[in-house]
Every structure is written in C-alpha cells, then in structure tokens.
Design a protein around this motif. Sequence first.
Motif, PDB file in Angstrom:
ATOM      1  N   GLY A 272       0.916  -1.119   0.125  1.00  0.00           N
ATOM      2  CA  GLY A 272       0.006  -0.043   0.449  1.00  0.00           C
ATOM      3  C   GLY A 272       0.551   1.462   0.309  1.00  0.00           C
ATOM      4  O   GLY A 272       0.514   2.125  -0.509  1.00  0.00           O
ATOM      5  N   SER A 273       2.001   0.922   1.247  1.00  0.00           N
ATOM      6  CA  SER A 273       2.774   2.386   1.067  1.00  0.00           C
ATOM      7  C   SER A 273       3.277   2.658  -0.378  1.00  0.00           C
ATOM      8  O   SER A 273       3.205   3.838  -0.481  1.00  0.00           O
TER       9      SER A 273
ATOM     10  N   ASP B 173      -7.798   6.730  -0.931  1.00  0.00           N
ATOM     11  CA  ASP B 173      -6.920   5.510  -1.211  1.00  0.00           C
ATOM     12  C   ASP B 173      -7.817   4.179  -0.202  1.00  0.00           C
ATOM     13  O   ASP B 173      -8.563   4.577   0.936  1.00  0.00           O
TER      14      ASP B 173
ATOM     15  N   LYS C  39      -3.279  -4.152   0.339  1.00  0.00           N
ATOM     16  CA  LYS C  39      -3.736  -5.604   1.348  1.00  0.00           C
ATOM     17  C   LYS C  39      -5.167  -7.320   0.660  1.00  0.00           C
ATOM     18  O   LYS C  39      -4.498  -7.622   0.480  1.00  0.00           O
TER      19      LYS C  39
HETATM   20  C1  LIG Z   1      -5.736   3.053   4.266  1.00  0.00           C
HETATM   21  C2  LIG Z   1      -4.010   2.208   4.290  1.00  0.00           C
HETATM   22  N1  LIG Z   1      -3.256   3.158   3.516  1.00  0.00           N
HETATM   23  C3  LIG Z   1      -1.844   3.047   2.795  1.00  0.00           C
HETATM   24  C4  LIG Z   1      -1.711   1.369   3.923  1.00  0.00           C
HETATM   25  C5  LIG Z   1       0.035   1.441   4.163  1.00  0.00           C
HETATM   26  O1  LIG Z   1      -0.127   0.229   3.045  1.00  0.00           O
HETATM   27  P1  LIG Z   1       1.051  -0.984   3.480  1.00  0.00           P
HETATM   28  O2  LIG Z   1       1.339  -1.272   4.930  1.00  0.00           O
HETATM   29  O3  LIG Z   1       0.941  -2.420   2.720  1.00  0.00           O
HETATM   30  O4  LIG Z   1       2.446  -0.096   2.956  1.00  0.00           O
HETATM   31  C6  LIG Z   1      -2.462   1.220   5.028  1.00  0.00           C
HETATM   32  C7  LIG Z   1      -1.527   0.580   6.494  1.00  0.00           C
HETATM   33  O5  LIG Z   1      -2.404  -0.162   6.737  1.00  0.00           O
HETATM   34  C8  LIG Z   1      -3.254   1.506   5.127  1.00  0.00           C
HETATM   35  O6  LIG Z   1      -4.709   1.516   6.205  1.00  0.00           O
END
Ligand SMILES: Cc1ncc(COP(=O)(O)O)c(C=O)c1O
Length: 430
Positions: free
Chosen positions: A83-84, A223, A252
């Motif tokens: 996600g990041s 997001d 996710k």
């Molecule tokens: C809304 C949201 N955006 C981005 C992320 C980041 O995802 P990742 O942990 O896979 O990098 C998260 C992770 O919890 C999230 O809840």
Amino acid sequence: MRGEGCWLIDDAGVRYLDACGGAFAASIGHGVPEVAEAIGDQARRIAYVNGTAFTTEPVERMASELASLAPGDLDKVYFLGSGSEAIEAALKLARQYWVESGKPGKRKVLALTPGYHGNTMLALSASAREHYRRFFSPWLVDVVLAPAPYAYRCACRGADAACPVCTGLVLEQVIAREGAETIAAFIAEPIGGSSTGATVPRPEFHRNVREICSRHGILFVADEVLTGAGRTGTWTAIEQYGVVPDIMTMGKGIAGGYVPLSAVIAPERIVDVLARGSGSLMHAQTFSHHPLACAAGVATVAYMRAHGLVARAAEMGAALHEELEALRSLPSVGDVRGRGLLAGVEFVLDTKTREPYPRAAHFAETFVECALEAGMMVWPNIGHADGERGDLVMIAPPYVITREEIREIVRRFEAALDATLARTRTARSA
Ligand SMILES: Cc1ncc(COP(=O)(O)O)c(C=O)c1O
C-alpha cells in the motif's frame, strides 16, 4: 503454522480466530488451494520479467479485472507490492500530471488528520499519526492537513448537520488559505481505517469533497488500500458515496494476503498527459507488475466472484454490526462503528465525557494481549484522540466468516475486555 478460513493454528495445535485478517489483508480466508495453485502454475510458466519492459498474461488479466471493477473512468492500472508503494506512486503521478500540464506550482498534498497512508517517507508525510512520525520528522515533507470527519471526537459529536468538518466543507477554508494553485492532490481514506477506528463519513462528505476538488483543480486520490476489494460490502468504499475519484490505490485484500500486491488506478485523461509528454510515469521498481502477485490477484478475484464474497461481506457485515451492538453496554466501550466487515471499537475511561485512558495504561495493547489469550486476533490503534491518547481495536474478519463465528468474536471480545479491565485496574492501583 497453518490457516483455514477465519482460523489460524499454531505449532501446538491451538486455534485462533483471525478477527482482523492480519493487517486487514486476509479477505477470502486462509488456506484457499485455488490461489496456491495459481501461484504455482504461474511460477512454472514464467515467474519474473522486468515489469517496465514486458507484460505478462496475469498482469493484463488483473489489470482488466481491476479496471472493470473500479468506478467511472478509472481504467489504467500500475501494480506494486505494498500500500505504501502505491501511495508513493499515486502522489508522484498526481505531481507529474500537473508539471506536464504546465502547472508546476501545484506541489502540495492535502490530507486528513487523523489518517494513515503508509510508512515510506511520502506516504508517512501524508499520514497524521504522530507516534509513527516522531523519529523521522526532519525527513518528512510538509503536507497540509484538514480535520478528518471523525464524528465521535468532533466538537459537534456528530450531531450538527452543518458541521464543516463532518460535511467536508472545511476543505474550502483550507484550500483558500493555502491557494488552490499550490495544491496537487487531496488524499483520503473513503471510510476510516484504524486511525479513526472505521468511522463512516456522512453521505454528503465525499460528494462535497469531489465537488470542491473539481472546482479547484485538485486531484482527488481515494486510498482504498484498506477499504477496497470488498471489505466494506462493495468492491470499493467510495462507490457507496456515488462519486468517482481521480486516482485510486488498492492493496491488502486484492490478493487475499497470499502475496504482496497493490495497485494504482487512474483514468486515461491523466495517464495520457504523461504519455503525450515525457512518455511515462517517472517511477520504476524491480518488482512492479510481478506475474506471481498478479496471478494470485486474478485467482483471488475469481474466488470472490465464484463465492459471491463481496455480497457476503455486505451480508455478514450487517450481521457483524448487529452482534457488536451487544458491546455498547460494556464498561469502557465508548463507541462501536463501521461498515461491512470493517468495525472499530473505541475504549474510553469515561463513556459520558469520552475522556480517553491515560497513555500509560496501554489499554489497547493490553486488550490485544488478552484477546490473544482468549484465542482471537484483533488490530489495535492508539493516539487517535489527541495525537497521544486514544485506544481502539479493529475487527475485520475474512469474508467467509459465518454468523456463528461472528458470535464467537463477541464472546471472545467480552472475555478479553474483562481480563483487560482487571489487568489495567491492578496496574493502576499498584
Ligand atoms: C489506508 C491505508 N493506506 C496505506 C497503507 C499502507 O499499506 P502497506 O502497509 O501495505 O504499505 C495502509 C496500511 O495499513 C492503510 O491502511
């Protein structure tokens, strides 16, 4: 050692109810052989090619799936692992779009507080979660923050129909102060993740946000990393509001947690500006567009379709919220909220004044420990009340959950809460 549906089994054979799908990733349940087979088949065919030079069948198929499932004109897909990473790429896309559109002054990101978008530096910059940021603040870029629609902790307590925060109209003031010509993108979680404990914004919130962003020439980035892939009972959470963002991120649950997979989804009208200009998004990663990850994604989406799991998330989500109502009368439970198979339970010292526990009580962390002892995993969050205090836990089970397993969540929750209250009381009197 092993997973089956909503259950995890350790090396001693003890079974734990996975009430949060790990970090909200286990959407279709654990141990689905079809996904494992799809990954194996693809690995035997071709496991890896450089994703910026070549495409593969699973990448094309997953892109078509996501394009057809995404709302409106969102139909160009860029795959990454987390996600990041998707957030980084989405914000870079927004910035590059404006530069190539002849508006290089549009450089700021506008985000909500509390909010969370990831742990890499740009994603963390856009995340209003103080304890994650503290050590790294000199490296973070400035992001403009507006208050999130978090009714339980809003000054209006969610009761004022005209509240500028709960309606999203507050963005107008923030944009006027900053200058629309300096803002590239507004980013938000369509329904709150752990930072606001599954707070569901009012029906008009995203409509107002959409209108304000369009009028000011600001790209609206939804997001959906946590809320997407059916978690809230529809494929994306934003579609419940009847609006289409300019860019969307997913992660996710799209590959069920079987492999890391995330995606940025954008319309041709944005992507074409880059295609006609510099030629491409100035972003590349060794493992973007990974064939195995996309093969797992295709198999996950196929499994969801075959078993009607998004509709099931809506149906079991309604059952979950019905059963969770029983928690409202328990001591220290301040609020229970959410949508679909995403729920947040906020704990407070005083349910009338909504005063949070002192941070030193470590209430949420203790609850997670007690829940594990009661044979259940839940996801904690702290700091949402005032940047430091605030304790809540999230419930987000796999979509294959049954009504009986939902009742089991409530039973184990009650046991965990009893143990937490006893433990924190003892700690305070010591
Ligand atoms: C809304 C949201 N955006 C981005 C992320 C980041 O995802 P990742 O942990 O896979 O990098 C998260 C992770 O919890 C999230 O809840």
